[in-house]
Write a protein that holds these residues in place. Sequence first.
Motif, PDB file in Angstrom:
ATOM      1  N   GLN A 189     -25.574  14.451   6.604  1.00 29.54           N
ATOM      2  CA  GLN A 189     -26.762  14.468   5.754  1.00 29.54           C
ATOM      3  C   GLN A 189     -26.340  13.975   4.371  1.00 29.54           C
ATOM      4  N   ILE A 190     -26.950  12.886   3.927  1.00 36.38           N
ATOM      5  CA  ILE A 190     -26.650  12.325   2.615  1.00 36.38           C
ATOM      6  C   ILE A 190     -27.796  12.698   1.680  1.00 36.38           C
ATOM      7  N   GLU A 191     -27.495  13.553   0.724  1.00 30.71           N
ATOM      8  CA  GLU A 191     -28.505  14.008  -0.224  1.00 30.71           C
ATOM      9  C   GLU A 191     -28.741  12.931  -1.294  1.00 30.71           C
ATOM     10  N   LYS A 192     -29.697  13.206  -2.196  1.00 32.14           N
ATOM     11  CA  LYS A 192     -30.025  12.261  -3.256  1.00 32.14           C
ATOM     12  C   LYS A 192     -28.776  11.898  -4.057  1.00 32.14           C
ATOM     13  N   HIS A 193     -28.590  10.604  -4.302  1.00 33.03           N
ATOM     14  CA  HIS A 193     -27.451  10.006  -5.004  1.00 33.03           C
ATOM     15  C   HIS A 193     -26.161  10.031  -4.191  1.00 33.03           C
ATOM     16  N   GLY A 194     -26.197  10.608  -2.998  1.00 34.10           N
ATOM     17  CA  GLY A 194     -25.004  10.616  -2.156  1.00 34.10           C
ATOM     18  C   GLY A 194     -24.762   9.261  -1.535  1.00 34.10           C
ATOM     19  N   ALA A 223     -38.243   6.804   2.877  1.00 33.04           N
ATOM     20  CA  ALA A 223     -38.390   5.578   2.095  1.00 33.04           C
ATOM     21  C   ALA A 223     -37.446   5.604   0.898  1.00 33.04           C
ATOM     22  N   ASN A 224     -36.849   4.443   0.609  1.00 27.91           N
ATOM     23  CA  ASN A 224     -35.982   4.291  -0.554  1.00 27.91           C
ATOM     24  C   ASN A 224     -34.711   5.133  -0.447  1.00 27.91           C
ATOM     25  N   SER A 226     -33.650   8.450  -2.584  1.00 23.58           N
ATOM     26  CA  SER A 226     -34.793   9.287  -2.254  1.00 23.58           C
ATOM     27  C   SER A 226     -34.525  10.746  -2.609  1.00 23.58           C
ATOM     28  N   ASP A 227     -35.592  11.511  -2.857  1.00 20.58           N
ATOM     29  CA  ASP A 227     -35.463  12.947  -3.057  1.00 20.58           C
ATOM     30  C   ASP A 227     -35.192  13.670  -1.735  1.00 20.58           C
ATOM     31  N   GLU A 228     -35.460  12.996  -0.618  1.00 23.55           N
ATOM     32  CA  GLU A 228     -35.255  13.569   0.708  1.00 23.55           C
ATOM     33  C   GLU A 228     -33.905  13.126   1.278  1.00 23.55           C
TER      34      GLU A 228
END
Length: 227
Positions: free
Chosen positions: A101-106, A129-130, A188-190
């Motif tokens: 799982q790659i979180e935001k900015h990861g 998205a994004n 993305s925030d997701e």
Amino acid sequence: MVESTRIEPAKFFETPIYIEHRPEFLDKVAPIGQMGIDLVKSSPDFEIDPIYPVIQSGPLNHPDMFDFIQYITQLAWNILNDQGYAMEKYNTFVSEVWSQQIEKHGQQFEHIHGAGSQISGFYFTSVPANSSYPRFKDPRPGKRQLELPLKNHHVMSMGKSDVMLGVQAGDIVMTNSWLEHSFVPNKSDEPFEFIHFNIITSPAVRNTSSRIVSAPQSPQNTNTEVI
């Protein structure tokens, strides 16, 4: 004066990337991948790394993964067989399968998979998205050393030294394990989520008459795209 001319290239040593959309595995595989991530997060010692916000599960050993594992194992055998290897002498096995799982900015930096792996791959389970996407690098070090400037970095050409793939949930992407890969930062925030796996080979079992009895049979109509 001899007129200049264009010559058609004979292409050798090509680098294949195999892409196939198989959303039918999502209902079973995605929840198991999420269970693996949730198990990591449930640890009292868990803390997300703000510099490298990537979460990796342990091995995913669940009976509901069987159909997916069987499918990618056969697919890997077909790939190696089509590449010209004597696969009638070998079977293929999944040596590792885990979720990430790659979180935001990861992001993930360039790497390859060793330890006997022949095929490495991904099954994408959540692609907001994004968010992130995989990037593959040209495996020829001599080419990188002697690179010239490109006319257009946004156009795929023989001079380009990397390729970035737009993917969607349900996509399987497989490559030879010697191909360097990474993931660009997730904007993305997701979270961006996928199942990662490595496939090894082992000599096929022979009977007393030395006839190979356990080489898998090639399935029909896999419709795998190669780029």
